[in-house]
Design an enzyme around this catalytic site. Sequence first.
Site, PDB file in Angstrom:
ATOM      1  N   GLU A   1      14.365  21.161 -49.399  1.00 53.49           N
ATOM      2  CA  GLU A   1      14.008  21.415 -47.894  1.00 53.49           C
ATOM      3  C   GLU A   1      12.802  20.350 -47.733  1.00 53.49           C
ATOM      4  OE1 GLU A   1      13.613  23.624 -49.975  1.00 53.49           O
ATOM      5  OE2 GLU A   1      12.128  25.023 -49.417  1.00 53.49           O
TER       6      GLU A   1
ATOM      7  N   GLY B   1      15.182  32.179 -54.498  1.00 52.56           N
ATOM      8  CA  GLY B   1      16.581  32.434 -53.960  1.00 52.56           C
ATOM      9  C   GLY B   1      17.603  32.209 -55.123  1.00 52.56           C
TER      10      GLY B   1
ATOM     11  N   ILE C   1     -17.352  24.225 -34.751  1.00 50.69           N
ATOM     12  CA  ILE C   1     -18.511  23.988 -35.816  1.00 50.69           C
ATOM     13  C   ILE C   1     -17.860  22.910 -36.669  1.00 50.69           C
ATOM     14  CG2 ILE C   1     -20.011  24.728 -37.273  1.00 50.69           C
ATOM     15  CD1 ILE C   1     -20.634  27.054 -35.507  1.00 50.69           C
TER      16      ILE C   1
ATOM     17  N   CYS D   1      14.829  28.163 -54.838  1.00 48.52           N
ATOM     18  CA  CYS D   1      13.570  28.637 -55.869  1.00 48.52           C
ATOM     19  C   CYS D   1      13.595  30.217 -56.148  1.00 48.52           C
ATOM     20  CB  CYS D   1      12.332  28.158 -55.139  1.00 48.52           C
ATOM     21  SG  CYS D   1      10.813  28.247 -56.354  1.00 48.52           S
TER      22      CYS D   1
ATOM     23  N   GLU E   1      -5.296  12.630 -37.702  1.00 49.51           N
ATOM     24  CA  GLU E   1      -5.378  13.865 -36.810  1.00 49.51           C
ATOM     25  C   GLU E   1      -6.567  14.642 -37.249  1.00 49.51           C
ATOM     26  OE1 GLU E   1      -1.554  16.220 -36.780  1.00 49.51           O
ATOM     27  OE2 GLU E   1      -2.766  17.797 -35.944  1.00 49.51           O
TER      28      GLU E   1
ATOM     29  N   TYR F   1       1.820  33.515 -44.111  1.00 52.55           N
ATOM     30  CA  TYR F   1       1.862  34.432 -42.846  1.00 52.55           C
ATOM     31  C   TYR F   1       0.987  34.005 -41.890  1.00 52.55           C
ATOM     32  CZ  TYR F   1       3.701  38.338 -40.279  1.00 52.55           C
ATOM     33  OH  TYR F   1       4.406  39.435 -39.575  1.00 52.55           O
TER      34      TYR F   1
ATOM     35  N   HIS G   1      13.033  22.783 -54.188  1.00 49.05           N
ATOM     36  CA  HIS G   1      13.010  22.987 -52.772  1.00 49.05           C
ATOM     37  C   HIS G   1      13.512  21.593 -52.211  1.00 49.05           C
ATOM     38  CE1 HIS G   1      10.332  26.665 -52.666  1.00 49.05           C
ATOM     39  NE2 HIS G   1       9.961  26.299 -53.695  1.00 49.05           N
TER      40      HIS G   1
ATOM     41  N   GLY H   1       0.713  21.715 -30.543  1.00 49.35           N
ATOM     42  CA  GLY H   1       1.710  20.778 -31.019  1.00 49.35           C
ATOM     43  C   GLY H   1       1.020  19.551 -31.001  1.00 49.35           C
TER      44      GLY H   1
ATOM     45  N   SER I   1      -2.799  25.389 -31.725  1.00 52.45           N
ATOM     46  CA  SER I   1      -1.277  25.406 -31.701  1.00 52.45           C
ATOM     47  C   SER I   1      -0.728  24.892 -30.450  1.00 52.45           C
ATOM     48  CB  SER I   1      -0.833  27.019 -31.693  1.00 52.45           C
ATOM     49  OG  SER I   1      -1.314  27.573 -32.744  1.00 52.45           O
TER      50      SER I   1
ATOM     51  N   GLY J   1       0.501  18.248 -33.944  1.00 56.40           N
ATOM     52  CA  GLY J   1       1.150  17.633 -35.152  1.00 56.40           C
ATOM     53  C   GLY J   1       2.404  17.173 -34.577  1.00 56.40           C
TER      54      GLY J   1
END
Length: 563
Positions: free
Chosen positions: A533, A392, A159, A390, A151, A64, A531, A26, A24, A28
């Site tokens: 978005e 929604g 491993i 969707c 990446e 999640y 979607h 960053g 985490s 990406g």
Amino acid sequence: MRSREKVRRVDTKFVFVTGGVVSSLGKGITTSSVGALLRARGYRVTAVKIDPYINVDAGTMRPYEHGEVFVTHDGAETDLDIGTYERFLDVDLERRNNVTTGQVYLTVIQQERQGTYLSQTVQVIPHVTDEIKRRIYEAGEVAQAEIVLVEVGGTVGDIESLPFLEAIRQMRFEVGRERSMYLHVTLLPYLGTSEEFKTKPTQHSVATLRGVGIQPDGLVLRSKSPFPDEARRKIALFTNVAPEAVFSAYDADHVYAVPEMLEQQGLARWIERQLDLERVTPELRVWQDAVRVLRQPDANVSIGVVGKYVAMPDAYLSLMEALKHAGIANHARVDIDWVSAEGVADGDEADLHAFDGILVPGGFGVRGIEGKVRAARFARENGVPYLGICLGMQVAVIDFARSVAGLDAANSTEFDPYTPHPVIDLMPEQLEVDGMGGTMRLGSWPMQVRPGTRIAALYAGRLEAPGGEGTGVVLERHRHRYEVNPAYVERLTDAGLVVSGVTPGMAGRGAGLVEAVEVPDHPFFVGLQSHPEFTSRLMRPSPPFTGFIRAAVERRRAASAAG
Ligand code: GLN
């Protein structure tokens, strides 16, 4: 190898990005920002994300834990970094841009069964590493890319990532130094007690990388604030990296500020030198303008997002980005308030009054579903701008069926298989599906827009292949199993629901499926089965999102004018 020869002709260059110390970081965003800087110089760039997990794709993982499942136009369910690449590089990527251990082994094992390696012992080196390299070369070749960013997910020392590191190590030998480089992203922690940046974790992480044969050419150090030159010199000395190749990615107030931050330190200029590229002045206006609006917006709107994974915003990353893009297009800053659907209880909807707009995003499973239906009803009855994505859209149809069309206990068969009015039902082709990976209606599907509707106005100018007067088709990405039940469409439209988009009547599956609905005589009430978005970009915000935010801005203005 065929693909490699072709790639040689276009002289593709490779930037390999690895990560150290912690996850985490960053990585990406760093990779994407490098891509944005190269794109801003006019290069054809593509990006490959390597995910060392054994899942074949991200479609079966819990948002999640892992964040959003991104959907590409060709229907792959990928890691969310693919979405970040698409947005930062302004390119459309494909299934092949996300390589996982699962895919690699699946191919190798299938080939072994087919006799491809007859008489050989099939091993990680060379068979698995060859397959990894083949996929990386192929991604560059198909995109006709001048530069491929690769990446490697995970942290050096894991491993799982070893075969991938070995593959990118080999690639430098195959393509040469002027066509490949290694960038290592690590953490530079600050210790308050001794008031200094600690370089040891980075030293260790580079040592580990060297242990597998890779000496990074450059380092990007994530830190709370810019670090002093002394830390730079020390890191350079201990890691064998030139001081001018040690870059600082300190915490930014907005992710869109990262490309400019790295540009100012000369990161892309340094890459140009490493890869023997021409020196080009970048066009970074779109990023600069975005940051300006975010820092000094003309308006602020607050949007209530009523969903399930509200404690994990990464589960809705593309959605948040689309809202941000739409805000910037309206010179507004969008504040997102996460509302747990389970908490929207009967009679308690008044809490939703505080919002300038309500959005119910996509989702699966029955948990919180009645709260989402209530949120849609509240928005409809109180003239609050509503965007349903969707699921929604499906809950908006359920509410409309129950409250307006008089279809008591209407529901989706996903949530109540015995409902007397299955207004949302499984799509016919889904009846035969029994596996779980990649089996939904996925990827880009066309929507025929109905003239005179709000959806038609929103997408005006974006319509592809116009199909007659004022009509047209637009492509958006999908990920669902259920649809508005065709048997109920007439009863819903008789009661006043407007179907403003359908799957066009092309040969084959899905013709006539409801793609978009809206409620007339409402400031903004739109639901989409797709979607949108996923295709929103800073340079090209998604029309339903810009319309939604425009309506929210108007509502906020009217409210403040009314005192
Ligand atoms: N669960 C719903 C379906 O499968 C909605 C899916 C979604 O929102 N992506 O149709």
